[in-house]
Design a protein around this motif. Structure first.
Motif, mmCIF file in Angstrom:
data_model
loop_
_atom_site.group_PDB
_atom_site.id
_atom_site.type_symbol
_atom_site.label_atom_id
_atom_site.label_comp_id
_atom_site.label_asym_id
_atom_site.label_seq_id
_atom_site.Cartn_x
_atom_site.Cartn_y
_atom_site.Cartn_z
ATOM 1 N N UNK A 89 0.743 -1.269 0.118
ATOM 2 C CA UNK A 89 0.063 -0.054 0.092
ATOM 3 C C UNK A 89 0.879 1.366 -0.031
ATOM 4 N N UNK A 90 2.024 1.062 0.660
ATOM 5 C CA UNK A 90 2.903 2.441 0.763
ATOM 6 C C UNK A 90 3.539 2.557 -0.770
ATOM 7 N N UNK A 91 4.146 1.471 -1.134
ATOM 8 C CA UNK A 91 4.811 1.608 -2.588
ATOM 9 C C UNK A 91 3.568 2.028 -3.348
ATOM 10 N N UNK A 92 2.083 1.601 -3.339
ATOM 11 C CA UNK A 92 1.257 2.390 -4.316
ATOM 12 C C UNK A 92 1.093 3.985 -4.278
ATOM 13 N N UNK A 93 1.247 4.155 -3.054
ATOM 14 C CA UNK A 93 1.008 5.754 -2.575
ATOM 15 C C UNK A 93 2.181 6.459 -3.056
ATOM 16 N N UNK A 111 12.108 6.928 0.475
ATOM 17 C CA UNK A 111 12.223 5.712 -0.365
ATOM 18 C C UNK A 111 13.313 4.788 0.092
ATOM 19 N N UNK A 112 14.470 5.747 0.492
ATOM 20 C CA UNK A 112 15.620 4.843 1.064
ATOM 21 C C UNK A 112 15.501 4.371 2.724
ATOM 22 N N UNK A 113 14.486 5.066 3.230
ATOM 23 C CA UNK A 113 14.123 4.165 4.533
ATOM 24 C C UNK A 113 13.216 2.842 4.442
ATOM 25 N N UNK A 114 12.289 2.923 3.376
ATOM 26 C CA UNK A 114 11.677 1.726 3.170
ATOM 27 C C UNK A 114 12.844 0.666 2.625
ATOM 28 N N UNK A 170 13.070 0.725 -6.298
ATOM 29 C CA UNK A 170 14.186 1.240 -6.959
ATOM 30 C C UNK A 170 13.734 1.930 -8.386
ATOM 31 N N UNK A 171 12.586 1.331 -8.969
ATOM 32 C CA UNK A 171 11.987 1.930 -10.027
ATOM 33 C C UNK A 171 11.330 3.383 -9.999
#
Length: 248
Positions: A89-93, A111-114, A170-171
């Motif tokens: 869900x976080x990546x979708x957001x 992004x780097x934290x995740x 990464x994308x």
């Protein structure tokens, strides 16, 4: 995982707050005595899924120690599933926010934290998968071994999902950097266009600013007006030309 003559030891570390996507973990040590049909658990702090299972076991005391440890391992793997669901869900957001004009520093930091959290969770999943696989190989009860193998399969799916999420992040980071580069190019294009428009105007102002005696425009009554008309006309003409060529 360690197998001894008297008992089997399994130390498992799972996620304490999977739905919050934090790195805080909870550790449970299992001491299984197959010959005595007994199971001992040890933890240094309250563990949610362990507390719930013990309450369920008190209501149904007929379950064996083998079945209890199978349920405990199944609930432990569920914490990783909850983490991956929240992470997806976080990546979708983040995918939706990548084209928004927001703080570049905060977006990149998130992004780097995740990605860092994914590496830590992958390490936990890999360790748990190897330990439970070893436990399944040392179990003579085929029915219980089936539950252990099911937990291993679940961890395999979690591991693959984490790899997919890491590739998606990464994308997203690459797209974010590309968008930022395109925005910078747009700014540079506007600045270049403005500089190009003012370049001939600067040339005209410099030419008419020379203090030669034999310059007919200097003594002409309408020279100042003509200079403004020429410079405004050149500026507007260049602006319309750049607009027509879609350079601006």
């Amino acid at each position: 995982f360690e197998a001894y003559p008297e008992h089997i030891t399994l130390i498992l570390r799972t996620l304490a707050e999977p739905k919050a996507c934090t790195e805080r973990t909870e550790r449970v040590s299992y001491f299984w005595f197959p010959h005595k049909r007994a199971l001992l658990t040890l933890r240094l702090e309250p563990v949610d899924h362990l507390e719930h299972i013990w309450k369920e076991m008190l209501e149904n005391s007929k379950r064996s120690a083998e079945h209890i440890i199978a349920v405990l391992l199944s609930r432990s793997t569920d914490t990783f599933f909850e983490y991956t669901d929240t992470l997806e869900d976080t990546t979708d957001q983040l995918e939706e926010d990548v084209f928004l004009r927001q703080s570049e520093q905060s977006f990149t930091r998130a992004i780097f934290q995740h990605k860092h959290q994914i590496m830590e969770v992958r390490r936990l999943v890999s360790s748990a998968r190897e330990s439970i696989s070893s436990l399944a190989r040392h179990t003579s009860n085929q029915d219980i071994s089936f539950y252990f193998r099911d937990a291993v399969d679940s961890l395999n799916r979690v591991y693959d999902t984490l790899d997919s999420c890491r590739e998606v992040l990464s994308s997203i980071l690459d797209i974010h950097l590309t968008v930022q580069s395109n925005r910078m190019n747009e700014v540079m294009k506007i600045l270049t266009t403005v500089s190009t428009i003012f370049l001939p105007l600067t040339f005209l102002a410099g030419m008419w600013g020379m203090n030669f005696d034999f310059m007919p425009e200097l003594k002409w009554h309408y020279g100042y007006t003509l200079a403004w008309v020429v410079m405004i006309g050149v500026g507007i003409g260049l602006a319309l030309y750049f607009k027509k060529r879609h350079w601006w």
